[in-house]
Design a protein around this motif. Structure first.
Motif, PDB file in Angstrom:
ATOM      1  N   LEU A  19       0.842  -1.194   0.000  1.00  0.00           N
ATOM      2  CA  LEU A  19       0.000   0.000   0.000  1.00  0.00           C
ATOM      3  C   LEU A  19       0.876   1.242   0.000  1.00  0.00           C
ATOM      4  N   TYR A  20       0.441   2.257  -0.728  1.00  0.00           N
ATOM      5  CA  TYR A  20       1.148   3.536  -0.799  1.00  0.00           C
ATOM      6  C   TYR A  20       0.156   4.636  -0.439  1.00  0.00           C
ATOM      7  N   THR A  21       0.553   5.510   0.460  1.00  0.00           N
ATOM      8  CA  THR A  21      -0.289   6.637   0.871  1.00  0.00           C
ATOM      9  C   THR A  21       0.322   7.926   0.354  1.00  0.00           C
ATOM     10  N   LEU A  73       0.079   4.187  10.391  1.00  0.00           N
ATOM     11  CA  LEU A  73      -0.715   2.994  10.649  1.00  0.00           C
ATOM     12  C   LEU A  73      -0.012   1.744  10.132  1.00  0.00           C
ATOM     13  N   THR A  74      -0.354   0.612  10.730  1.00  0.00           N
ATOM     14  CA  THR A  74       0.142  -0.663  10.214  1.00  0.00           C
ATOM     15  C   THR A  74      -0.618  -0.997   8.933  1.00  0.00           C
ATOM     16  N   SER A  80      -8.105  -2.076   7.209  1.00  0.00           N
ATOM     17  CA  SER A  80      -9.366  -1.836   7.914  1.00  0.00           C
ATOM     18  C   SER A  80      -9.982  -0.505   7.492  1.00  0.00           C
ATOM     19  N   LEU A  81      -9.152   0.511   7.350  1.00  0.00           N
ATOM     20  CA  LEU A  81      -9.620   1.825   6.911  1.00  0.00           C
ATOM     21  C   LEU A  81     -10.223   1.733   5.510  1.00  0.00           C
ATOM     22  N   ILE A  82      -9.542   1.037   4.616  1.00  0.00           N
ATOM     23  CA  ILE A  82     -10.027   0.862   3.245  1.00  0.00           C
ATOM     24  C   ILE A  82     -11.366   0.120   3.237  1.00  0.00           C
ATOM     25  N   GLY A  83     -11.451  -0.908   4.056  1.00  0.00           N
ATOM     26  CA  GLY A  83     -12.652  -1.731   4.083  1.00  0.00           C
ATOM     27  C   GLY A  83     -13.799  -1.121   4.848  1.00  0.00           C
TER      28      GLY A  83
END
Length: 84
Positions: A19-21, A73-74, A80-83
């Motif tokens: 994942l990339y933020t 965040l891990t 979890s945020l995405i979901g």
């Protein structure tokens, strides 16, 4: 007249399941740039990327603070945020 520019914090899922933020003020253009290999160095070798999450802010400062918080965040917390 002052333009109300939006600021975006986003999470990309890379081809290798990482994942990339990031932050941008033009989400569509930024995702396209990433997928052309001209985005962040991190994503260049992990193409294609898919946009998985976006938050919109009125203030650049607020967006950058949120980007930093998400980066702390891990991976599981990001998923979890995405979901959620």
């Amino acid at each position: 007249m002052t333009e109300n520019k939006k600021h975006y914090v986003y999470i990309l899922e890379c081809n290798d399941d990482t994942l990339y933020t990031g932050y941008t003020n033009d989400i569509d253009s930024r995702v396209t740039t990433h997928n052309k290999g001209a985005g962040a160095k991190y994503t260049r070798g992990r193409l294609p990327v898919t946009l998985r999450y976006v938050e919109v802010f009125e203030s650049k400062g607020d967006a950058l603070k949120r980007e930093y918080a998400i980066k702390q965040l891990t991976k599981q917390q990001k998923l979890s945020l995405i979901g959620g």
